[in-house]
Motif scaffolding. Structure first.
Motif, mmCIF file in Angstrom:
data_model
loop_
_atom_site.group_PDB
_atom_site.id
_atom_site.type_symbol
_atom_site.label_atom_id
_atom_site.label_comp_id
_atom_site.label_asym_id
_atom_site.label_seq_id
_atom_site.Cartn_x
_atom_site.Cartn_y
_atom_site.Cartn_z
ATOM 1 N N ALA A 8 0.870 -1.175 0.000
ATOM 2 C CA ALA A 8 0.000 0.000 0.000
ATOM 3 C C ALA A 8 0.902 1.219 0.000
ATOM 4 C CB ALA A 8 -0.908 -0.003 1.215
ATOM 5 N N THR A 9 0.958 1.939 -1.115
ATOM 6 C CA THR A 9 1.940 3.006 -1.268
ATOM 7 C C THR A 9 1.656 4.224 -0.403
ATOM 8 O OG1 THR A 9 0.792 3.868 -3.193
ATOM 9 C CG2 THR A 9 2.563 2.270 -3.590
ATOM 10 N N THR A 10 0.493 4.281 0.228
ATOM 11 C CA THR A 10 0.204 5.403 1.119
ATOM 12 C C THR A 10 0.497 5.071 2.578
ATOM 13 O OG1 THR A 10 -2.101 4.723 1.255
ATOM 14 C CG2 THR A 10 -1.533 6.386 -0.415
ATOM 15 N N SER A 11 0.867 3.825 2.876
ATOM 16 C CA SER A 11 1.177 3.447 4.251
ATOM 17 C C SER A 11 2.569 3.950 4.627
ATOM 18 C CB SER A 11 1.106 1.933 4.412
ATOM 19 O OG SER A 11 2.115 1.314 3.635
ATOM 20 N N ARG A 12 2.836 3.978 5.934
ATOM 21 C CA ARG A 12 4.162 4.377 6.404
ATOM 22 C C ARG A 12 5.199 3.392 5.878
ATOM 23 N NH1 ARG A 12 4.963 4.558 12.345
ATOM 24 N NH2 ARG A 12 4.432 2.405 12.052
ATOM 25 N N PHE A 13 6.340 3.892 5.483
ATOM 26 C CA PHE A 13 7.381 3.029 4.951
ATOM 27 C C PHE A 13 7.805 1.979 5.976
ATOM 28 C CE2 PHE A 13 11.758 1.861 3.940
ATOM 29 C CZ PHE A 13 11.604 1.454 2.623
ATOM 30 N N ALA A 14 7.894 2.346 7.244
ATOM 31 C CA ALA A 14 8.331 1.429 8.295
ATOM 32 C C ALA A 14 7.399 0.230 8.439
ATOM 33 C CB ALA A 14 8.445 2.163 9.623
ATOM 34 N N ASP A 15 6.138 0.377 8.044
ATOM 35 C CA ASP A 15 5.168 -0.712 8.169
ATOM 36 C C ASP A 15 5.441 -1.874 7.213
ATOM 37 O OD1 ASP A 15 3.918 0.746 10.133
ATOM 38 O OD2 ASP A 15 2.377 1.549 8.777
ATOM 39 N N ARG A 26 15.119 5.804 10.774
ATOM 40 C CA ARG A 26 13.864 5.448 11.446
ATOM 41 C C ARG A 26 12.850 6.573 11.487
ATOM 42 N NH1 ARG A 26 16.373 1.965 16.158
ATOM 43 N NH2 ARG A 26 17.099 0.333 14.769
ATOM 44 N N GLU A 27 13.278 7.760 11.801
ATOM 45 C CA GLU A 27 12.316 8.867 11.897
ATOM 46 C C GLU A 27 11.607 9.088 10.557
ATOM 47 O OE1 GLU A 27 12.013 13.625 12.830
ATOM 48 O OE2 GLU A 27 13.795 12.556 13.483
ATOM 49 N N HIS A 28 12.375 9.107 9.481
ATOM 50 C CA HIS A 28 11.743 9.270 8.166
ATOM 51 C C HIS A 28 10.867 8.073 7.809
ATOM 52 C CE1 HIS A 28 14.617 12.549 6.449
ATOM 53 N NE2 HIS A 28 13.770 13.009 7.344
ATOM 54 N N ALA A 29 11.323 6.863 8.137
ATOM 55 C CA ALA A 29 10.538 5.670 7.834
ATOM 56 C C ALA A 29 9.225 5.647 8.606
ATOM 57 C CB ALA A 29 11.344 4.409 8.138
ATOM 58 N N GLU A 30 9.232 6.214 9.816
ATOM 59 C CA GLU A 30 8.017 6.257 10.643
ATOM 60 C C GLU A 30 7.050 7.355 10.197
ATOM 61 O OE1 GLU A 30 7.037 4.290 13.180
ATOM 62 O OE2 GLU A 30 8.821 3.028 13.042
ATOM 63 N N THR A 31 7.561 8.405 9.574
ATOM 64 C CA THR A 31 6.702 9.545 9.236
ATOM 65 C C THR A 31 6.410 9.676 7.744
ATOM 66 O OG1 THR A 31 8.608 11.033 9.127
ATOM 67 C CG2 THR A 31 7.450 10.870 11.246
ATOM 68 N N MET A 32 7.217 9.071 6.886
ATOM 69 C CA MET A 32 7.002 9.190 5.439
ATOM 70 C C MET A 32 6.207 8.006 4.914
ATOM 71 S SD MET A 32 10.669 10.286 3.848
ATOM 72 C CE MET A 32 11.335 11.916 4.013
ATOM 73 N N CYS A 33 5.338 8.270 3.950
ATOM 74 C CA CYS A 33 4.659 7.159 3.285
ATOM 75 C C CYS A 33 5.662 6.482 2.350
ATOM 76 C CB CYS A 33 3.421 7.649 2.532
ATOM 77 S SG CYS A 33 3.771 8.584 1.034
#
Length: 160
Positions: A8-15, A26-33
């Motif tokens: 799902a391209t709109t989900s958080r990358f970290a997911d 980590r911070e970007h992965a948690e906050t960026m889609c």
């Protein structure tokens, strides 16, 4: 190139992972889609492009586990395309040597590979050209292709 029906391209990358991404990301992965993270760290556009890639010769039977293998690649830097070869113990070392010969130094500081939930491998590389350091990533079903894509993305981030 980086998306599939399982992501799902709109989900958080970290997911996309069961394990945490490298600490510095980590911070970007948690906050960026997904799409934003890929655009930022995995963008393949830039002065360096990797065309064909493979090994040369049939030396598998003769070489030992740590013996160098010959690699061959078609690499474009700007509008100049050339075939490069290198002897190395692995594909990332070979691509590093080839890029250096083309004036695009990338020294790897950190290397991480993580399998994604639903398939695919993400490779995260923290690299330097001796002046600046950048994080980059590559994504593919194959771990070697993922690593090569991450190296090219890092070269492009460093030499843009």
């Amino acid at each position: 190139m980086f998306t599939s029906t399982a992501i799902a391209t709109t989900s958080r990358f970290a997911d996309l992972f069961d394990r945490p991404v490298p600490r510095d990301l980590r911070e970007h992965a948690e906050t960026m889609c997904h799409d934003t993270f890929i655009d930022h760290y995995g963008h393949q556009g830039g002065p360096v492009r990797l065309g064909s890639w493979g090994t040369t010769g049939d030396d598998d039977r003769r070489r030992g586990v740590t013996a160098p293998r010959r690699y061959r690649a078609s690499i474009a830097v700007g509008d100049r395309i050339a075939t490069s070869t290198a002897a190395a113990t692995g594909p990332v070392a070979a691509l590093t040597a080839m890029l250096y010969e083309r004036g695009m130094a990338v020294e790897m500081i950190k290397f991480h590979q993580l399998p994604a939930v639903g398939g695919g491998i993400a490779t995260f590389i923290h690299g330097t050209d001796g002046v600046r350091a950048e994080w980059a990533m590559g994504w593919a079903r194959d771990p070697v292709q993922s690593a090569l894509r991450a190296m090219i993305a890092c070269a492009n981030r460093l030499h843009a």
